[in-house]
Design a protein around this motif. Structure first.
Motif, PDB file in Angstrom:
ATOM      1  N   LEU A 248       0.825  -1.167  -0.041  1.00 38.53           N
ATOM      2  CA  LEU A 248      -0.082  -0.030   0.028  1.00 38.53           C
ATOM      3  C   LEU A 248       0.668   1.224  -0.016  1.00 38.53           C
ATOM      4  O   LEU A 248       0.429   2.275  -0.456  1.00 38.53           O
ATOM      5  N   SER A 249       2.169   1.166   0.335  1.00 39.66           N
ATOM      6  CA  SER A 249       3.012   2.496   0.443  1.00 39.66           C
ATOM      7  C   SER A 249       3.199   2.990  -0.848  1.00 39.66           C
ATOM      8  O   SER A 249       3.351   4.033  -0.988  1.00 39.66           O
ATOM      9  N   PHE A 250       3.083   2.326  -1.873  1.00 39.29           N
ATOM     10  CA  PHE A 250       3.251   2.610  -3.444  1.00 39.29           C
ATOM     11  C   PHE A 250       2.264   2.443  -4.521  1.00 39.29           C
ATOM     12  O   PHE A 250       2.390   2.328  -5.491  1.00 39.29           O
ATOM     13  N   THR A 251       0.903   1.986  -3.772  1.00 40.33           N
ATOM     14  CA  THR A 251      -0.181   1.768  -4.351  1.00 40.33           C
ATOM     15  C   THR A 251      -0.920   3.134  -4.490  1.00 40.33           C
ATOM     16  O   THR A 251      -1.348   3.780  -3.353  1.00 40.33           O
ATOM     17  N   LYS A 395      -6.833   5.374  10.428  1.00 39.74           N
ATOM     18  CA  LYS A 395      -5.454   5.176  10.295  1.00 39.74           C
ATOM     19  C   LYS A 395      -5.044   4.539   9.157  1.00 39.74           C
ATOM     20  O   LYS A 395      -3.691   4.880   8.905  1.00 39.74           O
ATOM     21  N   LEU A 396      -5.653   3.794   8.414  1.00 39.20           N
ATOM     22  CA  LEU A 396      -4.954   3.115   7.127  1.00 39.20           C
ATOM     23  C   LEU A 396      -5.863   3.469   5.964  1.00 39.20           C
ATOM     24  O   LEU A 396      -7.043   3.166   5.809  1.00 39.20           O
ATOM     25  N   ARG A 397      -5.143   3.718   4.808  1.00 36.29           N
ATOM     26  CA  ARG A 397      -5.673   3.941   3.713  1.00 36.29           C
ATOM     27  C   ARG A 397      -6.237   2.890   2.991  1.00 36.29           C
ATOM     28  O   ARG A 397      -5.623   1.688   3.205  1.00 36.29           O
ATOM     29  N   TYR A 398      -7.253   2.971   2.349  1.00 40.36           N
ATOM     30  CA  TYR A 398      -7.825   1.753   1.548  1.00 40.36           C
ATOM     31  C   TYR A 398      -8.632   0.705   2.362  1.00 40.36           C
ATOM     32  O   TYR A 398      -8.999  -0.282   2.033  1.00 40.36           O
ATOM     33  N   LYS A 429      -2.248  -7.257   7.510  1.00 45.76           N
ATOM     34  CA  LYS A 429      -3.148  -8.168   7.101  1.00 45.76           C
ATOM     35  C   LYS A 429      -4.247  -7.717   6.084  1.00 45.76           C
ATOM     36  O   LYS A 429      -4.624  -8.280   5.137  1.00 45.76           O
ATOM     37  N   LEU A 430      -4.246  -6.285   6.015  1.00 46.09           N
ATOM     38  CA  LEU A 430      -4.969  -5.627   4.991  1.00 46.09           C
ATOM     39  C   LEU A 430      -4.383  -5.622   3.579  1.00 46.09           C
ATOM     40  O   LEU A 430      -5.137  -5.768   2.756  1.00 46.09           O
ATOM     41  N   LYS A 431      -2.912  -5.931   3.474  1.00 39.45           N
ATOM     42  CA  LYS A 431      -2.352  -6.052   2.345  1.00 39.45           C
ATOM     43  C   LYS A 431      -2.959  -7.293   1.622  1.00 39.45           C
ATOM     44  O   LYS A 431      -3.078  -7.486   0.375  1.00 39.45           O
ATOM     45  N   TYR A 432      -3.107  -8.327   2.474  1.00 40.34           N
ATOM     46  CA  TYR A 432      -3.599  -9.769   2.163  1.00 40.34           C
ATOM     47  C   TYR A 432      -4.923  -9.842   1.791  1.00 40.34           C
ATOM     48  O   TYR A 432      -5.373 -10.375   0.590  1.00 40.34           O
TER      49      TYR A 432
END
Length: 463
Positions: A248-251, A395-398, A429-432
């Motif tokens: 997510l850092s470069f999406t 706190k968390l994008r997307y 876990k959000l990435k997965y």
């Protein structure tokens, strides 16, 4: 979203294992009835169907133990251990099948010899296959177009050998006006045309990781490489395919909008619902005796008057809340102050019965009712409590994207990442979860469901 090369290797590996299992059964018949031509001929009369039944059972056992994951990171001992348990599960399944369909029975002697031969042959093949695919000369040769900050970020994410199982980074080629930021010494000199460098280095794929694409991206050169049969991908897609998660850092939103996935057609939703109903009903039919025993154990430990089931508000599809059902595994006053808390390792709020049913995931079985009601799916992101969702959404994008599907009883994140008990774990876990949301289909659901058997058998990451 699966690389064609990786999928071909996976299919080839599975087909070879299937063929070795069939060969094992045939050899077992020869060894068991050596010198008895009549018995051998009688057995061979229905050999095709018997081979099919025999080979499928251990294959399902191996799939359940994660032997055919695309992102496999197993040692030789790990393969041996998984193989042994997989064959044991396959053997148990064969006993059930032979009991239900006596015509398929092959005899205890033939079955024992065939399982032993199959285990030796398939294990040797898997170890040899792993050794060959780890050979540097057989890995895909990747050139990173860019040597700046984004290329450095990509390198930091694949710095471990286990993160580069199927490819080898040949070097970094800086674009015009880009200051090199990578520090591993493989920055190439851009004195030759891109297609010449790609041919000289025998490049299979070019990953675009430039800091600024505006006016600096050599589109003509990339098109020339594409015509030579070299794959071209951006770093976000490359990382997604190799790791099974989104970074997510470069999406950016434009990549999510224009990339493939997010299949939510009526046919997809209908097939997923049919899959949920069929499997949930079957699991309930098979596990109702276990649920009765769990209910009895909770009643005996807690005494009469104490609840057996535990209901909790969770966030479902499109942000709608619902009541989730579980067998109660904690004391009734676990959150008497009304404050929601993550479960901890060795949590003192968990009862003795609760410790066992959480370890074996038996406490999750009442959620099959949520699946049948349509509030949950069998496979999907795990449902979280409204308090956690409200906090993490800020706190968390997307984070809200994970709610475009129904939450699941099992999920991709649960297979790939340990139990999360912090904001940092939730971010990983959000990435997965987003990878699953983007790439879900019935085949993916089935693979996750079968591999969840490994989590249940070994009590992995339970709290």
């Amino acid at each position: 979203m699966i690389r064609k090369q990786a999928l071909r290797l996976l299919v080839f590996r599975a087909l070879c294992a299937f063929a070795l299992l069939g060969l094992s059964l045939y050899a077992a018949v020869i060894l068991r009835y050596y010198g008895d031509a009549y018995e051998i001929a009688k057995f061979q009369a229905g050999l095709g169907a018997r081979v099919l039944v025999f080979a499928i059972a251990p294959m399902l056992g191996m799939v359940a133990l994660g032997q055919y994951q695309l992102q496999t990171r197993s040692t030789w001992f790990g393969i041996l251990a998984r193989q042994a348990v997989g064959f044991a599960l396959g053997g148990l399944l064969l006993v059930v099948v032979y009991y239900a369909v006596p015509a398929a029975y092959i005899g205890r002697g033939v079955l024992g010899i065939a399982l032993l031969l199959g285990f030796v042959l398939v294990t040797a093949f898997h170890i040899l296959f792993m050794h060959l695919t780890e050979t540097e000369s057989l890995k895909r040769r990747v050139l990173i177009l860019g040597a700046g900050i984004r290329a450095s970020q990509l390198m930091s994410l694949v710095r471990e050998e286990a993160d580069r199982l199927g490819f080898r980074i040949v070097g970094f080629l800086p674009c015009q006006g880009e200051a090199p930021a990578v520090s591993d010494g493989r920055v190439l000199e851009p004195s030759l045309p891109l297609h010449v460098i790609a041919q000289r280095e025998q490049i299979d794929e070019i990953v675009v990781a430039v800091d600024d694409r505006r006016g600096s991206l050599p589109m003509e050169a990339l098109l020339g490489c594409r015509q030579l049969g070299i794959d071209i991908s951006d770093m976000t897609t490359f990382f997604e395919l190799e790791s099974g998660r989104l970074q997510l850092s470069f999406t950016d939103p434009s990549w999510l909008v224009f990339s493939g996935g997010f299949n939510a057609t009526p046919l997809c939703r209908f097939s997923k619902r049919c899959f949920d109903l069929g499997v949930a009903a079957l699991v309930m039919l098979l596990t109702w005796p276990l649920m009765l025993l769990v209910a009895l154990a909770i009643r005996l430990e807690s005494g009469s008057g104490q609840p057996i089931l535990y209901t909790q508000e969770r966030v479902g599809a499109l942000g709608r809340t619902f009541k989730l059902y579980k067998f109660r595994s904690m004391h009734t006053d676990a959150e008497k102050d009304g404050v929601a808390r993550w479960a901890r390792q060795n949590d003192d709020r968990v009862t003795r019965t609760g410790h066992f049913i959480r370890k074996t995931r038996l406490d999750e079985l009442p959620q099959l009712w949520n699946v049948l009601k349509g509030e949950m799916s069998l496979i999907g992101p795990r449902p979280e409590r409204p308090q956690f969702v409200a906090d993490l959404s800020h706190k968390l994008r997307y984070y809200s994207l994970r709610h475009c599907l129904k939450p699941g009883l099992a999920g991709w994140a649960q297979l790939r990442y340990p139990y999360g008990a912090s904001d940092e774990d939730a971010a990983e876990k959000l990435k997965y979860d987003l990878y699953y949301v983007k790439n879900h289909n019935i085949l993916f659901d089935f693979l996750i469901l079968v591999q969840t058997v490994e989590v249940v058998l070994f009590g992995r990451d339970a709290r």
